[in-house]
Write a protein that holds these residues in place. Structure first.
Motif, short mmCIF file in Angstrom:
data_model
loop_
_atom_site.label_atom_id
_atom_site.label_comp_id
_atom_site.label_asym_id
_atom_site.label_seq_id
_atom_site.Cartn_x
_atom_site.Cartn_y
_atom_site.Cartn_z
N ALA A 46 0.83 -1.22 0.00
CA ALA A 46 0.00 0.00 0.00
C ALA A 46 0.86 1.26 0.00
O ALA A 46 0.42 2.32 -0.46
CB ALA A 46 -0.94 -0.01 1.20
N GLY A 47 2.06 1.15 0.54
CA GLY A 47 2.99 2.28 0.51
C GLY A 47 2.61 3.46 1.38
O GLY A 47 3.06 4.58 1.16
N ARG A 48 1.75 3.23 2.36
CA ARG A 48 1.34 4.33 3.23
C ARG A 48 2.39 4.60 4.30
O ARG A 48 3.01 3.67 4.84
CB ARG A 48 0.01 3.99 3.89
N GLN A 49 2.59 5.87 4.63
CA GLN A 49 3.55 6.25 5.66
C GLN A 49 2.91 7.25 6.61
O GLN A 49 2.12 8.10 6.20
CB GLN A 49 4.81 6.87 5.06
N ALA A 50 3.26 7.13 7.88
CA ALA A 50 2.84 8.09 8.90
C ALA A 50 4.08 8.72 9.50
O ALA A 50 5.20 8.22 9.33
CB ALA A 50 2.02 7.38 9.98
N LEU A 51 3.89 9.81 10.21
CA LEU A 51 4.98 10.40 10.97
C LEU A 51 5.10 9.62 12.27
O LEU A 51 4.17 9.61 13.09
CB LEU A 51 4.71 11.88 11.25
N ARG A 52 6.22 8.97 12.48
CA ARG A 52 6.44 8.16 13.68
C ARG A 52 7.19 9.00 14.71
O ARG A 52 8.30 9.45 14.46
CB ARG A 52 7.26 6.91 13.35
N ARG A 129 8.90 -6.04 21.33
CA ARG A 129 9.60 -6.49 20.13
C ARG A 129 8.77 -6.28 18.88
O ARG A 129 9.29 -6.02 17.80
CB ARG A 129 9.98 -7.97 20.29
N ARG A 130 7.46 -6.38 18.99
CA ARG A 130 6.62 -6.27 17.81
C ARG A 130 6.04 -4.87 17.61
O ARG A 130 5.19 -4.67 16.77
CB ARG A 130 5.48 -7.28 17.90
N THR A 131 6.52 -3.91 18.37
CA THR A 131 5.98 -2.55 18.24
C THR A 131 6.18 -2.01 16.83
O THR A 131 5.30 -1.36 16.27
CB THR A 131 6.63 -1.60 19.26
N ARG A 132 7.34 -2.28 16.25
CA ARG A 132 7.59 -1.75 14.91
C ARG A 132 6.62 -2.35 13.89
O ARG A 132 6.26 -1.69 12.92
CB ARG A 132 9.04 -2.01 14.49
N GLU A 133 6.20 -3.61 14.11
CA GLU A 133 5.22 -4.21 13.20
C GLU A 133 3.84 -3.59 13.43
O GLU A 133 3.07 -3.40 12.48
CB GLU A 133 5.19 -5.72 13.40
N ALA A 134 3.54 -3.27 14.69
CA ALA A 134 2.28 -2.57 14.99
C ALA A 134 2.27 -1.19 14.33
O ALA A 134 1.22 -0.72 13.86
CB ALA A 134 2.09 -2.45 16.50
N ILE A 135 3.43 -0.54 14.27
CA ILE A 135 3.53 0.76 13.59
C ILE A 135 3.16 0.60 12.12
O ILE A 135 2.39 1.39 11.56
CB ILE A 135 4.96 1.33 13.72
N ALA A 136 3.69 -0.43 11.47
CA ALA A 136 3.40 -0.67 10.06
C ALA A 136 1.91 -0.91 9.84
O ALA A 136 1.33 -0.44 8.84
CB ALA A 136 4.21 -1.86 9.55
N LEU A 137 1.27 -1.60 10.77
CA LEU A 137 -0.17 -1.84 10.67
C LEU A 137 -0.95 -0.54 10.79
O LEU A 137 -1.92 -0.31 10.05
CB LEU A 137 -0.62 -2.83 11.75
N CYS A 138 -0.54 0.32 11.72
CA CYS A 138 -1.23 1.61 11.90
C CYS A 138 -1.06 2.49 10.66
O CYS A 138 -1.98 3.20 10.26
CB CYS A 138 -0.69 2.33 13.14
N GLU A 139 0.12 2.45 10.06
CA GLU A 139 0.33 3.21 8.83
C GLU A 139 -0.58 2.71 7.72
O GLU A 139 -1.19 3.50 6.99
CB GLU A 139 1.80 3.10 8.41
N ALA A 140 -0.69 1.38 7.60
CA ALA A 140 -1.55 0.81 6.56
C ALA A 140 -3.01 1.17 6.79
O ALA A 140 -3.80 1.29 5.84
CB ALA A 140 -1.38 -0.71 6.53
N ALA A 141 -3.40 1.34 8.06
CA ALA A 141 -4.79 1.68 8.39
C ALA A 141 -5.09 3.16 8.15
O ALA A 141 -6.23 3.60 8.38
CB ALA A 141 -5.08 1.33 9.84
N GLY A 142 -4.10 3.92 7.69
CA GLY A 142 -4.34 5.30 7.30
C GLY A 142 -4.11 6.34 8.38
O GLY A 142 -4.56 7.49 8.22
N PHE A 143 -3.44 5.99 9.47
CA PHE A 143 -3.17 6.99 10.51
C PHE A 143 -2.06 7.92 10.04
O PHE A 143 -1.10 7.50 9.37
CB PHE A 143 -2.80 6.31 11.83
N ASP A 144 -2.18 9.19 10.40
CA ASP A 144 -1.23 10.20 9.96
C ASP A 144 -0.04 10.32 10.89
O ASP A 144 1.08 10.61 10.45
CB ASP A 144 -1.93 11.57 9.87
N VAL A 145 -0.28 10.12 12.18
CA VAL A 145 0.78 10.24 13.20
C VAL A 145 0.71 9.01 14.10
O VAL A 145 -0.38 8.63 14.55
CB VAL A 145 0.62 11.52 14.05
N VAL A 146 1.85 8.40 14.35
CA VAL A 146 1.93 7.28 15.29
C VAL A 146 2.86 7.69 16.43
O VAL A 146 4.02 8.02 16.21
CB VAL A 146 2.47 5.99 14.63
N LEU A 147 2.30 7.73 17.64
CA LEU A 147 3.08 8.08 18.83
C LEU A 147 3.47 6.80 19.55
O LEU A 147 2.61 5.98 19.86
CB LEU A 147 2.25 8.98 19.76
#
Length: 326
Positions: A46-52, A129-147
């Motif tokens: 999907a190529g979606r990116q959020a500000l992490r 350990r899986r937080t970075r994978e959760a970040i990728a999921l949040c980006e795919a779901a269309g979130f703009d900012v991940v804290l």
């Protein structure tokens, strides 16, 4: 669980599907790990990116209060915000309180926000350990900012910088011997230092603390990924919501400068290689946790303990066994 269906629902912004997917990637079961890898590969297209944004700070500094006020400000601007809060785990039971949703009551009710507390388990820096994978999921779901809120204990907290685009360090005024209160390592990782609780009787103290840190930051070696004036220290009040807009403006300015100058992509590529290395190391360590490997470890440990074998020789035998003699 059909990963294709789950992936489509995540791409459509289904919050329940996102929660299920995060549970999947946090599982250590072999079949779940295979499903998680398939799901992440599907969503990567999907190529979606959020500000992490990584956020660290000592317990009691007001991280949850800051995140709620900051998150509410962002959602009011029409942005979708995901919060991945890592809670400390019990070393004895492995359990975790997971109380961030109760501490962020307003934000948890916001339809444009998603809060997911996760146990830190025993991983370095309190970052699951899986937080970075959760970040990728949040980006795919269309979130703009991940804290990403970390536990905030120990210098190993700097590992959060390996999964974020910006790293914020939250500090309290009048913490006692301020410049010695934070290890040099974590200060060198910080992009912006925020002195929280700059209100009421602590406002003047917060201003002095901010000046102290501003002076200390000028003494640090300049990093290539920073424009002039960064890293910097600022005062904020999460309770009175002062300084939040200014802090967000500085974050946006720094992010844009890094995008324009090629540091954004380079940083993400470097982080991907770091986590590849960590995955290989973790997989090798996991091979020690089999009945055969544990039995051999016990046998070799006994031989080392009785002096029959040297630690070096025993380690070589163990490694040869794990790698098939190669």
């Amino acid at each position: 669980m059909q990963t294709n269906s789950l992936g489509d629902r995540i791409l459509n912004g289904d919050r329940r599907a996102l929660a299920r997917a995060i549970t999947l990637v946090e599982s250590n079961r072999a079949d779940h790990r295979a499903q998680a890898a398939e799901l992440l590969a599907q969503l990567a297209g999907a190529g979606r990116q959020a500000l992490r944004i990584g956020l660290s700070g000592t317990p009691g500094v007001g991280k949850s209060t800051f995140i709620e006020s900051f998150g509410m400000m962002l959602t009011e601007q029409g942005l979708r915000v995901a919060v991945l809060a890592v809670d400390p785990s019990s070393a004895r039971s492995g359990g975790s309180i997971l109380g961030d949703k109760t501490r962020m009551e307003r934000l948890s009710r916001d339809p444009n926000a998603f809060i997911r507390p996760s146990p830190s388990q025993t991983h370095l820096g309190g970052v699951a350990r899986r937080t970075r994978e959760a970040i990728a999921l949040c980006e795919a779901a269309g979130f703009d900012v991940v804290l990403i809120e970390t536990v905030g204990v120990g210098q190993s907290e700097t590992v959060v910088s390996e999964m974020s685009d910006l790293f914020l360090l939250l500090l309290a005024p009048a913490g006692g011997d301020e410049l010695q209160g934070v290890k040099r390592g974590i200060m060198e990782m910080a992009d912006i230092i925020l002195i929280n609780k700059a209100d009421g009787d602590l406002k003047a103290t917060a201003t002095r603390t901010c000046a102290d840190y501003s002076g200390a930051l000028r003494l640090l070696r300049k990093r290539p990924q920073d424009p002039e004036g960064f890293p910097k220290a600022m005062t904020v009040s999460a309770v009175e919501e002062h300084g939040l807009a200014q802090a967000w403006e500085e974050m946006q300015a720094l992010t844009q400068w890094r995008r324009d100058n090629g540091h954004w992509g380079t940083n993400r590529a470097t982080q991907a290689r770091f986590w590849f290395d960590q995955e290989v190391r973790h997989a090798l360590l996991a091979r020690l946790d089999t009945p055969h490997a544990r039995a051999l470890m016990d046998q070799l440990g006994t031989e080392v303990g009785t002096g029959q074998t040297s630690p070096t020789t025993a380690a070589e035998r163990m490694l040869a066994e794990l790698t098939g003699g190669s």
